[in-house]
Design a protein around this motif. Structure first.
Motif, PDB file in Angstrom:
ATOM      1  N   VAL A 150      -1.117   3.134 -40.438  1.00 30.37           N
ATOM      2  CA  VAL A 150      -0.406   3.614 -38.955  1.00 30.37           C
ATOM      3  C   VAL A 150      -0.288   2.555 -38.354  1.00 30.37           C
ATOM      4  O   VAL A 150       0.945   2.245 -38.028  1.00 30.37           O
ATOM      5  CB  VAL A 150      -2.578   3.022 -38.502  1.00 30.37           C
ATOM      6  CG1 VAL A 150      -1.694   3.437 -36.590  1.00 30.37           C
ATOM      7  CG2 VAL A 150      -3.370   3.648 -37.960  1.00 30.37           C
ATOM      8  N   ASN A 151      -0.218   0.760 -39.604  1.00 29.71           N
ATOM      9  CA  ASN A 151       0.574   0.269 -39.063  1.00 29.71           C
ATOM     10  C   ASN A 151       2.131   0.294 -39.385  1.00 29.71           C
ATOM     11  O   ASN A 151       2.876  -0.464 -39.188  1.00 29.71           O
ATOM     12  CB  ASN A 151       0.386  -1.357 -39.872  1.00 29.71           C
ATOM     13  CG  ASN A 151      -0.876  -2.206 -39.577  1.00 29.71           C
ATOM     14  OD1 ASN A 151      -1.790  -1.490 -38.162  1.00 29.71           O
ATOM     15  ND2 ASN A 151      -1.215  -3.083 -40.067  1.00 29.71           N
ATOM     16  N   LEU A 152       2.489   0.855 -40.542  1.00 27.69           N
ATOM     17  CA  LEU A 152       3.252   0.905 -41.742  1.00 27.69           C
ATOM     18  C   LEU A 152       4.396   2.275 -40.533  1.00 27.69           C
ATOM     19  O   LEU A 152       5.228   2.585 -40.333  1.00 27.69           O
ATOM     20  CB  LEU A 152       3.189   1.797 -43.042  1.00 27.69           C
ATOM     21  CG  LEU A 152       2.654   0.849 -43.978  1.00 27.69           C
ATOM     22  CD1 LEU A 152       1.864   0.926 -44.988  1.00 27.69           C
ATOM     23  CD2 LEU A 152       3.148  -0.597 -44.251  1.00 27.69           C
ATOM     24  N   GLN A 153       3.452   3.222 -40.698  1.00 25.92           N
ATOM     25  CA  GLN A 153       3.486   4.764 -39.183  1.00 25.92           C
ATOM     26  C   GLN A 153       4.852   3.529 -38.239  1.00 25.92           C
ATOM     27  O   GLN A 153       5.852   3.897 -37.382  1.00 25.92           O
ATOM     28  CB  GLN A 153       3.116   5.224 -39.064  1.00 25.92           C
ATOM     29  CG  GLN A 153       2.917   5.907 -40.025  1.00 25.92           C
ATOM     30  CD  GLN A 153       1.829   6.846 -38.992  1.00 25.92           C
ATOM     31  OE1 GLN A 153       1.830   7.779 -38.470  1.00 25.92           O
ATOM     32  NE2 GLN A 153       0.421   7.394 -40.013  1.00 25.92           N
ATOM     33  N   LEU A 154       3.891   2.116 -36.961  1.00 28.79           N
ATOM     34  CA  LEU A 154       4.061   1.640 -36.149  1.00 28.79           C
ATOM     35  C   LEU A 154       5.125   0.944 -36.979  1.00 28.79           C
ATOM     36  O   LEU A 154       6.742   0.773 -35.613  1.00 28.79           O
ATOM     37  CB  LEU A 154       2.744   0.894 -35.762  1.00 28.79           C
ATOM     38  CG  LEU A 154       3.330   0.225 -33.677  1.00 28.79           C
ATOM     39  CD1 LEU A 154       2.931   1.795 -33.084  1.00 28.79           C
ATOM     40  CD2 LEU A 154       1.319   0.061 -33.926  1.00 28.79           C
ATOM     41  N   GLN A 155       5.181   0.394 -37.685  1.00 30.26           N
ATOM     42  CA  GLN A 155       6.288  -0.504 -37.683  1.00 30.26           C
ATOM     43  C   GLN A 155       7.472  -1.002 -37.194  1.00 30.26           C
ATOM     44  O   GLN A 155       8.217  -1.370 -36.206  1.00 30.26           O
ATOM     45  CB  GLN A 155       6.589  -1.014 -39.615  1.00 30.26           C
ATOM     46  CG  GLN A 155       7.486  -2.224 -39.991  1.00 30.26           C
ATOM     47  CD  GLN A 155       7.319  -2.476 -41.460  1.00 30.26           C
ATOM     48  OE1 GLN A 155       6.568  -2.422 -41.556  1.00 30.26           O
ATOM     49  NE2 GLN A 155       8.780  -1.953 -41.930  1.00 30.26           N
ATOM     50  N   PRO A 156       8.075   0.984 -37.891  1.00 31.59           N
ATOM     51  CA  PRO A 156       9.584   0.998 -37.708  1.00 31.59           C
ATOM     52  C   PRO A 156       9.815   0.513 -35.703  1.00 31.59           C
ATOM     53  O   PRO A 156      10.649   0.826 -35.056  1.00 31.59           O
ATOM     54  CB  PRO A 156       9.967   2.149 -37.950  1.00 31.59           C
ATOM     55  CG  PRO A 156       9.019   2.497 -38.860  1.00 31.59           C
ATOM     56  CD  PRO A 156       8.279   1.915 -38.703  1.00 31.59           C
TER      57      PRO A 156
END
Length: 207
Positions: A150-156
């Motif tokens: 989820v962090n990676l999806q949220l980063q952008p």
């Protein structure tokens, strides 16, 4: 004459039998139509991406200290659970305002009640929303306790919407290639917790 009478009876029998068969067939088809359930696709409500696991108060304190939360800050807690991070940010660290984003309506209600009890309901807001649909642009501090994926999806979204200088603090999970500026560990009752700290750069780029 006898032969003609017999042929007539055969024709009549076949005709009646055909009508009975057709009638039965129509009856079965009608019953099938009546009994077949009529299904209409209903839009499904988005479910939580992350199970609710409350952050220990000791870790909450360390996260907010690491972010240097002050009266100048507007904090957004993504996946806010029972509201403890947003409430503590205002009650103990004097944040100007705090907003908790939580998809579970029961937790949102619980958070609002907790804010009332803490006497900070005028400065703390809890919204039942999908965090990927939330406008984060006014935040100066963002706190997370999600999952690595989820962090990676949220980063952008974080890099696009947050102003340069905004602090991001994550409990336990990093953001892959985006290396944190600081990492701290807090010993809890049952295990050790890790806190990651980033500052949004002016020109974010990660290869």
């Amino acid at each position: 004459m006898q032969l003609q009478r017999m042929l007539g009876l055969v024709v009549i029998s076949v005709g009646v039998g055909s009508l009975m068969f057709a009638g039965c067939t129509q009856q079965r088809n009608f019953e099938a139509e009546v009994q077949a359930p009529t299904t209409t696709a209903q839009p499904q409500e988005r479910q939580a991406d992350v199970p609710y696991v409350p952050t220990p108060e000791k870790v909450v304190d360390r996260m907010l200290k690491l972010a240097n939360v002050s009266s100048n800050d507007v904090l957004y807690d993504l996946g806010s659970g029972d509201g403890r991070i947003a409430i503590t940010a205002v009650q103990k660290y004097g944040a100007k305002r705090a907003t908790g984003i939580e998809i579970n309506p029961e937790l949102v209600q619980q958070s609002r009640e907790n804010a009332q009890k803490a006497g900070v309901a005028d400065r703390v807001t809890f919204l039942q929303q999908d965090l990927f649909q939330t406008d984060l642009s006014e935040a100066t501090v963002v706190t997370l306790y999600l999952l690595p994926s989820v962090n990676l999806q949220l980063q952008p979204k974080l890099l696009q919407e947050l102003k340069p200088g905004t602090r991001i603090i994550s409990h336990d999970f990093d953001m892959g290639k985006w290396k944190p500026e600081r990492v701290e560990r807090v010993q809890g009752t049952a295990r050790q917790h890790t806190i990651y700290y980033w500052v949004v750069p002016k020109n974010p780029y990660f290869s």
